[in-house]
Write a protein that holds these residues in place. Structure first.
Motif, short mmCIF file in Angstrom:
data_model
loop_
_atom_site.label_atom_id
_atom_site.label_comp_id
_atom_site.label_asym_id
_atom_site.label_seq_id
_atom_site.Cartn_x
_atom_site.Cartn_y
_atom_site.Cartn_z
N PRO C 146 0.81 -1.23 0.00
CA PRO C 146 0.00 0.00 0.00
C PRO C 146 0.84 1.29 0.00
CG PRO C 146 -0.94 -1.59 1.50
CD PRO C 146 0.34 -2.19 1.00
N ASP C 147 1.97 1.28 0.70
CA ASP C 147 2.74 2.52 0.78
C ASP C 147 3.49 2.83 -0.52
OD1 ASP C 147 4.17 0.11 1.62
OD2 ASP C 147 5.91 1.44 1.79
N LYS C 148 3.52 1.87 -1.43
CA LYS C 148 4.22 2.12 -2.70
C LYS C 148 3.25 2.36 -3.86
CE LYS C 148 8.63 -0.01 -1.73
NZ LYS C 148 9.55 -1.12 -2.03
N ARG C 149 1.94 2.34 -3.55
CA ARG C 149 0.96 2.47 -4.63
C ARG C 149 1.01 3.83 -5.30
NH1 ARG C 149 -4.06 -0.94 -2.04
NH2 ARG C 149 -2.88 -2.88 -2.06
N TRP C 150 1.19 4.88 -4.52
CA TRP C 150 1.20 6.20 -5.14
C TRP C 150 2.41 6.39 -6.03
CZ3 TRP C 150 -2.15 9.38 -6.73
CH2 TRP C 150 -3.44 9.35 -6.15
N ALA C 151 3.55 5.82 -5.60
CA ALA C 151 4.75 5.89 -6.44
C ALA C 151 4.50 5.18 -7.77
CB ALA C 151 5.93 5.25 -5.71
N ALA C 152 3.83 4.00 -7.70
CA ALA C 152 3.50 3.25 -8.92
C ALA C 152 2.57 4.07 -9.80
CB ALA C 152 2.86 1.91 -8.55
N ARG C 153 1.51 4.62 -9.17
CA ARG C 153 0.54 5.44 -9.90
C ARG C 153 1.22 6.58 -10.65
NH1 ARG C 153 -3.11 5.14 -5.29
NH2 ARG C 153 -4.70 3.63 -5.98
N ILE C 154 2.09 7.29 -9.93
CA ILE C 154 2.76 8.44 -10.55
C ILE C 154 3.56 7.99 -11.76
CG2 ILE C 154 4.63 10.12 -10.18
CD1 ILE C 154 3.44 10.36 -7.26
N ARG C 155 4.21 6.83 -11.65
CA ARG C 155 5.02 6.37 -12.77
C ARG C 155 4.18 6.05 -14.00
NH1 ARG C 155 10.64 3.27 -12.26
NH2 ARG C 155 10.69 4.05 -14.38
N PHE C 156 3.11 5.27 -13.81
CA PHE C 156 2.37 4.91 -15.03
C PHE C 156 1.48 6.03 -15.55
CE2 PHE C 156 -1.57 4.01 -12.94
CZ PHE C 156 -1.38 3.11 -11.91
N MET C 157 1.12 6.97 -14.66
CA MET C 157 0.32 8.09 -15.13
C MET C 157 1.16 9.15 -15.85
SD MET C 157 -2.52 8.59 -12.22
CE MET C 157 -4.09 7.68 -12.34
N SER C 158 2.44 9.22 -15.51
CA SER C 158 3.29 10.24 -16.14
C SER C 158 3.38 10.01 -17.65
CB SER C 158 4.67 10.25 -15.50
OG SER C 158 5.25 8.97 -15.59
N GLY C 159 3.26 8.74 -18.09
CA GLY C 159 3.28 8.46 -19.53
C GLY C 159 2.16 9.20 -20.25
#
Lengths: 220, 220, 220, 220
Positions: C146-159
């Motif tokens: 859960p604590d890494k979900r926002w980091a993941a989100r930011i990465r795939f949304m930046s595309g």
């Protein structure tokens, strides 16, 4: 070489070829007469589409029955399969030519249907060469007993002969030859593929794909 | 990343590319001279179709032999494979250009066949890069012993060299260069793919796909 | 619904779309100027082809990494996947429009590249929605803490954001915006897909497809 | 005949058909008015593309749910499946005709949408015939209890009826009929496929593809 990839590649070619068939039915669009008029003029296209669609469908069904029985995949089999696909891939183009020329009549219509016959004959020869290859000892799960090989040969070779006769008929009457191709397709839809029917023992199971058959649903 | 999906995607691309080849043979339809005349004028198209069909077929067969031996699928392999497919996908277009320009002769015919040669060279380079990648320790089921790597390299690189020479020949004579491409295809149909032949131990089994071979029929 | 067929259908669409790209490079044939002239005029087509080919290739690689981690296939996932494919399928047409209009300059060139940017943005949104769906507990083999979900989100949304910026840039300069799309493709070829890199634990094994990884070669 | 290859072939056809849809959106290129003008005139094409894309997507999803439940693959099933695909393959052409004629209005627009309705009706009849076939004892993993068969029949037959009504509506108003086809697609996206919902017991698991369901992710 495993059988799975031979099937995957062949299925891809069959799928693309059968889908491209429909592109021959596209109308030219506004500016070429009313849509009703254009659609009405396309009737040879619909007939040719139906015949070719089921012809490719039948080859696909029989190809599967034949290949699912194979236990060794050699380079020779791969290239015989390529010969079959060489002609399968020509069916959409040949169908489009028939659709374009049939209603015009004359020698062009006859030539178009004769070319269509040549493509189907070539396809049938490709299929027969795979069937012939599979007759040799140790290449299939359910082998054909030696005394039944000639009966099997006659069955799968007669397809090519019929298409050769149709090719000849095209020069007498184009619609007649196209109609005969349609009859062949209807015949093969209702007749069971001879391959397993003659050669195999578990005929019923093979057809139903039951767990005891040579090609049960768990097979791939 | 599993090998199955790399193969499925590649098979899809090979299947679509090989099927699109035939579209170059479509005639223009009524109003562009008699059908016999149109078909007669298309002879370079038939020759180019045959050569390209078997060239793609051979790449597919060799691609399979090479990939079925791979045990680790890395991002590098995926992108080398994309480079191969980048050129495979150009073959139908390059074939169509050859078919259109060969009979016209002159510099256009030479340029068309030279472009065709460039595409086949690129395809061969893509294939060689995958083969080169697979030479490293631990990447294949049946590794190539270090002392045989240069022999393997020379074999798969010679294909690219031959196509490069053909590209040069195109500027001397377009039909000669196209004929040479055809000879290369005939050679590869009858020669076994060097990959397993040189590198593997169970050569016979690998070819027959028998249960002892590295790529038995139960493999997928 | 099993994952295998979701992958097979998607692979088919990716394979057809990537192969259709090349059709944009067909020349018009004799009668439209010398072949050298026609090929020379096609340079925007080559650039657009290369960028789109690797863009689709990258989506395919990342799609696979993402889906191979999924353990439950719901109807929602199937329809998110359809949204992704809706835009993938538009890439060949958008690429062809860029190839046709880029050299003409003016507003048409800008609009063509902007449309291309819209298609890539849509594709990226489709991909992100699948990635977002996969973040929920119990949907993937290797869950994202859960604590890494926002980091993941930011990465795939930046595309998606980058493609949106590129769409805007197109109205300033069409070649600049197309060049930026190319840089994005180059970046993704050399950068590892973030999905498993951030989320998974067995990063190395996942990349090499080794038996310990979440997607070993025996997986399909 | 195993289920895997029936699915592979069908997936190939669905994938090619859904990808060809986008080709209808290609603009004519420079020389036919500004790009903005051409794109603006294409709005019926975008609407038709969206409706057809999700319609094919839904058929694919439901086809999978239906076939994954099947345990015996007979020749009859293969040919019913071909009938379904016969109409699926016509969807891109019918969509292109709607895109070309809708904005022109008059009888041509009505006829184009009516033809589109006929193709969707035929596709629905093909699907229903497979569903009907699957109702018989012993053909599916999760059989439909005899007292629920008529309820199942009514559900899958109502789709064909709705498309038949839409076909009739086309002669009153082409845009209305096209809009209704869109509503049907939206309805099916949000409604769960009735097949397993009504017939199966493990509805939830079937939907989530969980290990207990009839079509878990390990199934192929």
């Amino acid at each position: 070489m495993d059988r799975g990839r031979l099937e995957a590649f062949s299925d891809g070619v069959f799928a693309v070829a059968i889908t491209l068939l429909a592109l021959n039915l596209a109308v030219k669009g506004p500016g070429y007469g009313s849509l009703a008029h254009q659609l009405g003029h396309q009737w040879p296209g619909y007939v040719a589409y139906l015949i070719s669609f089921f012809t490719i469908g039948i080859i696909w069904v029989n190809h599967h029955t034949l290949i699912s029985n194979v236990v060794v995949v050699t380079r020779v089999l791969l290239f015989l399969n390529l010969v079959l696909l060489l002609f399968v891939v020509l069916i959409p183009v040949a169908t489009g030519t028939v659709a374009d020329y049939l209603a015009h009549g004359g020698f062009d219509a006859k030539l178009a249907v004769a070319m269509y016959g040549v493509v189907l004959t070539g396809m049938s020869v490709g299929f027969s060469s795979i069937a012939e290859w599979s007759l040799r000892e140790g290449r299939t799960r359910v082998p054909v007993p030696p005394d039944k090989r000639w009966a099997a040969r006659i069955r799968f070779m007669s397809g090519g002969l019929v298409y050769l006769v149709i090719t000849g008929c095209a020069f007498i009457s184009a619609p007649l030859a196209l109609g005969l191709s349609g009859l062949v397709a209807v015949y093969y839809v209702f007749e069971r593929t001879p391959v397993v029917g003659i050669w195999g023992k578990n005929t019923g199971a093979a057809e139903s794909g039951g767990p005891a058959g040579p090609a049960g649903p768990r097979d791939t």
